[in-house]
Design a protein around this motif. Structure first.
Motif, PDB file in Angstrom:
ATOM      1  N   SER A 110      -1.457  -5.962   0.938  1.00 36.91           N
ATOM      2  CA  SER A 110      -2.366  -4.822   1.002  1.00 36.91           C
ATOM      3  C   SER A 110      -1.686  -3.559   0.469  1.00 36.91           C
ATOM      4  O   SER A 110      -2.298  -2.771  -0.257  1.00 36.91           O
ATOM      5  CB  SER A 110      -2.829  -4.607   2.440  1.00 36.91           C
ATOM      6  OG  SER A 110      -3.726  -3.535   2.516  1.00 36.91           O
ATOM      7  N   ARG A 111      -0.425  -3.388   0.809  1.00 38.98           N
ATOM      8  CA  ARG A 111       0.337  -2.226   0.329  1.00 38.98           C
ATOM      9  C   ARG A 111       0.472  -2.274  -1.200  1.00 38.98           C
ATOM     10  O   ARG A 111       0.270  -1.278  -1.882  1.00 38.98           O
ATOM     11  CB  ARG A 111       1.713  -2.205   0.992  1.00 38.98           C
ATOM     12  CG  ARG A 111       2.635  -1.148   0.485  1.00 38.98           C
ATOM     13  CD  ARG A 111       2.369   0.197   1.118  1.00 38.98           C
ATOM     14  NE  ARG A 111       3.401   1.131   0.673  1.00 38.98           N
ATOM     15  CZ  ARG A 111       3.142   2.303   0.171  1.00 38.98           C
ATOM     16  NH1 ARG A 111       1.909   2.733   0.080  1.00 38.98           N
ATOM     17  NH2 ARG A 111       4.106   3.090  -0.226  1.00 38.98           N
ATOM     18  N   MET A 137      -2.794  -1.275  -2.767  1.00 42.98           N
ATOM     19  CA  MET A 137      -3.021   0.181  -2.755  1.00 42.98           C
ATOM     20  C   MET A 137      -2.157   0.879  -3.803  1.00 42.98           C
ATOM     21  O   MET A 137      -2.621   1.791  -4.490  1.00 42.98           O
ATOM     22  CB  MET A 137      -2.734   0.747  -1.363  1.00 42.98           C
ATOM     23  CG  MET A 137      -3.787   0.359  -0.341  1.00 42.98           C
ATOM     24  SD  MET A 137      -3.647   1.186   1.269  1.00 42.98           S
ATOM     25  CE  MET A 137      -1.955   0.927   1.709  1.00 42.98           C
ATOM     26  N   ASP A 190      -8.467  -8.994  -2.633  1.00 40.42           N
ATOM     27  CA  ASP A 190      -7.780  -8.272  -1.574  1.00 40.42           C
ATOM     28  C   ASP A 190      -7.696  -9.217  -0.374  1.00 40.42           C
ATOM     29  O   ASP A 190      -8.635  -9.333   0.410  1.00 40.42           O
ATOM     30  CB  ASP A 190      -8.561  -6.993  -1.235  1.00 40.42           C
ATOM     31  CG  ASP A 190      -7.882  -6.149  -0.172  1.00 40.42           C
ATOM     32  OD1 ASP A 190      -6.917  -6.615   0.464  1.00 40.42           O
ATOM     33  OD2 ASP A 190      -8.329  -5.009   0.025  1.00 40.42           O
TER      34      ASP A 190
END
Length: 122
Positions: A33-34, A37, A75
């Motif tokens: 997820s990081r 982003m 995602d």
């Protein structure tokens, strides 16, 4: 005093615990997820972080190329959360123990270790 025993209510709580444990977010999910982003910010024109640059170097890509690769993938965190939430809602809407059992079996949700304990409440 009357005691009302509602096994479906108890089994639904146990099923939710099983689902939440099965689809629990782990470090890998958070890391992905990081990266997702960071890739969004790089693709939007922001300067990549040193860690993102290092990841690109490891892959033999530019930061922009790595961002494109990462963003081409789903995602994972959101996919996992959507699956977890969908199962919880299905469990809460189940009308019978058979329906509840089928939901868990069809989705290969493993037993929870607490299910082995003899308890009045989950």
């Amino acid at each position: 005093m009357k005691i009302r025993i509602a096994p479906l209510v108890q089994e639904k709580k146990r099923a939710e615990r099983r689902i939440n444990t099965f689809l629990m977010v782990d470090g890998h999910d958070i890391a992905h997820s990081r990266k997702h982003m960071l890739a969004l910010s790089v693709q939007g024109g922001a300067a990549p972080t040193a860690e993102f640059e290092e990841a690109a170097r490891i892959e033999g890509k530019t930061a922009q190329e790595l961002a494109e690769i990462i963003l081409a993938k789903p995602d994972d965190l959101m996919v996992k959360e959507n699956r977890r939430r969908g199962l919880v809602v299905a469990v809460r809407n189940a009308q019978t123990l058979e329906e509840l059992t089928k939901i868990l079996a069809d989705n290969n949700v493993p037993a929870h270790y607490e299910d082995q304990r003899l308890a009045l409440l989950p």
